[in-house]
Design an enzyme around this catalytic site. Structure first.
Site, PDB file in Angstrom:
ATOM      1  N   SER A  68      -1.032  -5.686  -3.380  1.00 43.92           N
ATOM      2  CA  SER A  68      -1.573  -4.318  -3.396  1.00 43.92           C
ATOM      3  C   SER A  68      -0.699  -3.377  -4.228  1.00 43.92           C
ATOM      4  CB  SER A  68      -1.740  -3.793  -1.972  1.00 43.92           C
ATOM      5  OG  SER A  68      -0.490  -3.775  -1.322  1.00 43.92           O
ATOM      6  N   GLY A  69       0.164  -3.926  -5.063  1.00 45.65           N
ATOM      7  CA  GLY A  69       0.905  -3.104  -6.026  1.00 45.65           C
ATOM      8  C   GLY A  69       2.154  -2.475  -5.443  1.00 45.65           C
ATOM      9  N   ALA A  70       2.551  -1.347  -6.044  1.00 46.00           N
ATOM     10  CA  ALA A  70       3.795  -0.694  -5.620  1.00 46.00           C
ATOM     11  C   ALA A  70       3.681  -0.252  -4.166  1.00 46.00           C
ATOM     12  CB  ALA A  70       4.063   0.507  -6.504  1.00 46.00           C
ATOM     13  N   ASP A  71       4.734  -0.514  -3.410  1.00 40.64           N
ATOM     14  CA  ASP A  71       4.761  -0.184  -1.979  1.00 40.64           C
ATOM     15  C   ASP A  71       4.962   1.323  -1.818  1.00 40.64           C
ATOM     16  OD1 ASP A  71       5.580   0.257   0.682  1.00 40.64           O
ATOM     17  OD2 ASP A  71       6.273  -1.813   0.842  1.00 40.64           O
ATOM     18  N   PHE A  72       3.967   2.007  -1.208  1.00 39.42           N
ATOM     19  CA  PHE A  72       4.108   3.472  -1.111  1.00 39.42           C
ATOM     20  C   PHE A  72       5.265   3.874  -0.214  1.00 39.42           C
ATOM     21  CE2 PHE A  72      -0.225   2.423   0.744  1.00 39.42           C
ATOM     22  CZ  PHE A  72       0.159   2.257   2.062  1.00 39.42           C
TER      23      PHE A  72
ATOM     24  N   GLU B  75       0.580   1.281 -17.364  1.00 33.28           N
ATOM     25  CA  GLU B  75       1.930   0.716 -17.319  1.00 33.28           C
ATOM     26  C   GLU B  75       1.839  -0.806 -17.341  1.00 33.28           C
ATOM     27  OE1 GLU B  75       2.770   0.601 -12.539  1.00 33.28           O
ATOM     28  OE2 GLU B  75       3.089   2.495 -13.550  1.00 33.28           O
TER      29      GLU B  75
HETATM   30  C1  TC6 Z   1       6.215   0.801  -9.880  1.00 32.58           C
HETATM   31  C2  TC6 Z   1       5.757   2.231  -9.853  1.00 32.58           C
HETATM   32  C3  TC6 Z   1       4.372   2.441 -10.409  1.00 32.58           C
HETATM   33  C4  TC6 Z   1       3.377   1.876  -9.512  1.00 32.58           C
HETATM   34  C5  TC6 Z   1       2.238   1.382  -9.876  1.00 32.58           C
HETATM   35  C6  TC6 Z   1       1.290   0.777  -8.910  1.00 32.58           C
HETATM   36  O1  TC6 Z   1       1.420  -0.341  -8.468  1.00 32.58           O
HETATM   37  S1  TC6 Z   1      -0.018   1.752  -8.509  1.00 32.58           S
HETATM   38  C7  TC6 Z   1      -0.866   0.915  -7.195  1.00 32.58           C
HETATM   39  C8  TC6 Z   1      -0.300   1.172  -5.832  1.00 32.58           C
HETATM   40  N1  TC6 Z   1      -1.122   0.540  -4.816  1.00 32.58           N
HETATM   41  C9  TC6 Z   1      -2.234   1.081  -4.341  1.00 32.58           C
HETATM   42  O2  TC6 Z   1      -2.644   2.142  -4.768  1.00 32.58           O
HETATM   43  C10 TC6 Z   1      -2.952   0.327  -3.249  1.00 32.58           C
HETATM   44  C11 TC6 Z   1      -2.852   1.063  -1.918  1.00 32.58           C
HETATM   45  N2  TC6 Z   1      -3.590   0.371  -0.849  1.00 32.58           N
HETATM   46  C12 TC6 Z   1      -4.935   0.497  -0.695  1.00 32.58           C
HETATM   47  O3  TC6 Z   1      -5.607   1.217  -1.412  1.00 32.58           O
HETATM   48  C13 TC6 Z   1      -5.593  -0.270   0.424  1.00 32.58           C
HETATM   49  O4  TC6 Z   1      -4.586  -0.699   1.333  1.00 32.58           O
HETATM   50  C14 TC6 Z   1      -6.322  -1.542  -0.095  1.00 32.58           C
HETATM   51  C15 TC6 Z   1      -7.552  -1.119  -0.868  1.00 32.58           C
HETATM   52  C16 TC6 Z   1      -5.405  -2.365  -0.974  1.00 32.58           C
HETATM   53  C17 TC6 Z   1      -6.756  -2.445   1.084  1.00 32.58           C
HETATM   54  O5  TC6 Z   1      -7.463  -1.703   2.041  1.00 32.58           O
HETATM   55  P1  TC6 Z   1      -7.810  -2.382   3.455  1.00 32.58           P
HETATM   56  O6  TC6 Z   1      -8.608  -1.383   4.201  1.00 32.58           O
HETATM   57  O7  TC6 Z   1      -8.401  -3.731   3.210  1.00 32.58           O
HETATM   58  O8  TC6 Z   1      -6.389  -2.625   4.164  1.00 32.58           O
HETATM   59  P2  TC6 Z   1      -5.370  -1.513   4.715  1.00 32.58           P
HETATM   60  O9  TC6 Z   1      -5.402  -0.254   3.879  1.00 32.58           O
HETATM   61  O10 TC6 Z   1      -5.549  -1.349   6.181  1.00 32.58           O
HETATM   62  O11 TC6 Z   1      -3.969  -2.239   4.419  1.00 32.58           O
HETATM   63  C18 TC6 Z   1      -3.439  -3.244   5.283  1.00 32.58           C
HETATM   64  C19 TC6 Z   1      -1.962  -2.962   5.494  1.00 32.58           C
HETATM   65  O12 TC6 Z   1      -1.267  -3.047   4.249  1.00 32.58           O
HETATM   66  C20 TC6 Z   1      -0.569  -1.845   3.980  1.00 32.58           C
HETATM   67  N3  TC6 Z   1      -0.588  -1.582   2.547  1.00 32.58           N
HETATM   68  C21 TC6 Z   1      -1.621  -1.763   1.688  1.00 32.58           C
HETATM   69  N4  TC6 Z   1      -1.261  -1.410   0.450  1.00 32.58           N
HETATM   70  C22 TC6 Z   1       0.033  -1.003   0.533  1.00 32.58           C
HETATM   71  C23 TC6 Z   1       0.955  -0.515  -0.419  1.00 32.58           C
HETATM   72  N5  TC6 Z   1       0.634  -0.388  -1.712  1.00 32.58           N
HETATM   73  N6  TC6 Z   1       2.181  -0.177   0.017  1.00 32.58           N
HETATM   74  C24 TC6 Z   1       2.538  -0.327   1.300  1.00 32.58           C
HETATM   75  N7  TC6 Z   1       1.698  -0.789   2.244  1.00 32.58           N
HETATM   76  C25 TC6 Z   1       0.459  -1.115   1.859  1.00 32.58           C
HETATM   77  C26 TC6 Z   1      -1.362  -0.769   4.752  1.00 32.58           C
HETATM   78  O13 TC6 Z   1      -0.537   0.373   5.006  1.00 32.58           O
HETATM   79  C27 TC6 Z   1      -1.726  -1.532   6.006  1.00 32.58           C
HETATM   80  O14 TC6 Z   1      -0.601  -1.595   6.860  1.00 32.58           O
HETATM   81  P3  TC6 Z   1      -0.734  -1.113   8.405  1.00 32.58           P
HETATM   82  O15 TC6 Z   1      -1.270   0.284   8.340  1.00 32.58           O
HETATM   83  O16 TC6 Z   1      -1.713  -2.096   8.983  1.00 32.58           O
HETATM   84  O17 TC6 Z   1       0.670  -1.245   8.917  1.00 32.58           O
END
Ligand code: TC6
Length: 311
Positions: A99-103, A189
């Site tokens: 899911s990419g960069a960890d927020f 990027e």
């Molecule tokens: C290097 C710098 C530049 C960066 C560039 C990038 O990579 S940009 C791209 C950056 N990335 C994004 O924009 C993606 C952000 N994520 C999303 O949009 C959605 O999670 C999804 C669409 C991937 C999946 O939706 P879904 O409804 O199927 O599942 P769900 O949402 O329930 O998630 C399950 C669990 O995983 C956790 N978790 C997930 N992703 C992350 C994360 N990145 N971080 C940390 N944790 C994350 C989420 O909190 C949850 O944990 P909880 O609450 O159970 O403890």
């Protein structure tokens, strides 16, 4: 030098097989690699000519922090240096590839008061620019054939690295790639300014980047991005990974593997200059966005579920 002769990988240096490889199962060595630390989210091992890197944190959908991306780059360097390795295989676990960069990691970098930076520019040079440029460079210049096993969707920086792989296999038709830079206050990027137009066509890349639209399975197939769908809808990611590895073992039988590296070098020469140039341009363009703070605001909204990606 490694040659596959009568069902065995012959190591020409030691004059005997290093690993026994059968047609349907691949014997493994968990080789101890000197000089590299362990990482709880990423494992690695060698199996015959394959250097396997696996993301093993399915709980957060294999989100990666800055240090994890650096670790990926270090592993690629390790694979590069190993003369027995011809293919670097990326695998993952659970329902997402990554899911990419960890927020949470990004919030940590912002809130860390233990390090005093001279300025916001200095902070993001360290927390963003140096890391991104390093891992992207490691993928761009990697000398072994890069194979990605997509067990599920990939997002952001991780999806950018997938687009730098030479061969991509999918587990089923549920996989997608999302580059949500417009939704996160970022710009392209990980080489995506070059890799996406190259692999999908310029206008398709524009449409997906500008409107934050995932590249779904149909587009991935039509463009030839996915070399093969293993069509394993009810399998686990582990079953998929094993199946791919067994098939790869059969595919390399009888090949003179140095030819594969020679062809990789030639094919790579088509685009390496533009990828190298864009790697530097992308991070320098992104830096102003980090200094301005918009990505942080948006990552924090993502973490608190106030912001979502349209999928
Ligand atoms: C290097 C710098 C530049 C960066 C560039 C990038 O990579 S940009 C791209 C950056 N990335 C994004 O924009 C993606 C952000 N994520 C999303 O949009 C959605 O999670 C999804 C669409 C991937 C999946 O939706 P879904 O409804 O199927 O599942 P769900 O949402 O329930 O998630 C399950 C669990 O995983 C956790 N978790 C997930 N992703 C992350 C994360 N990145 N971080 C940390 N944790 C994350 C989420 O909190 C949850 O944990 P909880 O609450 O159970 O403890």
């Amino acid at each position: 030098m490694h040659r596959y002769i009568r069902g065995q990988y012959m190591d020409e240096e030691i004059g005997r097989p290093r690993l026994v490889v059968q047609t349907n199962s691949i014997a493994e060595t968990d080789k101890e690699m000197p000089g590299i630390r362990k990482n709880e989210k990423i494992s690695y091992r060698t199996v015959g000519p394959f250097f396997i890197i696996q993301l093993v944190k399915p709980g957060n959908l294999n989100a990666l922090e800055g240090e994890d991306y650096i670790y990926l780059g270090e592993l690629l360097e390790l694979a590069d240096k190993d003369p027995h390795v011809y293919f670097t295989v990326l695998q993952s676990s659970g329902r997402f590839f990554s899911s990419g960069a960890d927020f949470k990691g990004i919030a940590k970098a912002q809130g860390d008061s233990s390090i005093e930076y001279a300025s916001e520019t200095s902070k993001w040079l360290s927390n963003f620019v140096a890391r991104n440029v390093y891992v992207t460079d490691a993928f761009i210049k990697h000398s072994k054939v890069l194979i990605c096993c997509l067990n599920g969707p990939a997002i952001g920086m991780s999806a950018a690295l997938v687009a730098l792989c030479d061969i991509v296999y999918s587990m089923n038709d549920k996989v997608y790639l999302l580059y949500p830079f417009a939704n996160l206050g970022l710009v392209t990027e990980g080489g995506t300014t070059v890799s996406l137009p190259l692999k999908f066509g310029v206008n398709t890349a524009y449409e997906h980047l500008m409107f934050n639209k995932p590249f779904k399975y149909d587009t991935l197939c039509e463009s030839g991005f996915i070399s093969k769908n293993f069509n394993m809808p009810s399998a686990s990611s582990e079953e998929f990974n094993t199946t791919v590895l067994e098939e790869l073992g059969r595919k390399v039988e009888g090949l003179y593997l140095p030819s594969c590296l020679g062809m990789k070098k030639l094919l790579q020469s088509n685009h390496i200059d533009s990828l190298n140039k864009i790697n530097s341009m992308e991070v320098n363009e992104s830096l102003k966005y980090w200094v301005d703070g918009e990505p942080l605001r948006r990552f924090s909204q993502l973490g608190s579920k106030q912001r979502k990606h349209r999928l």
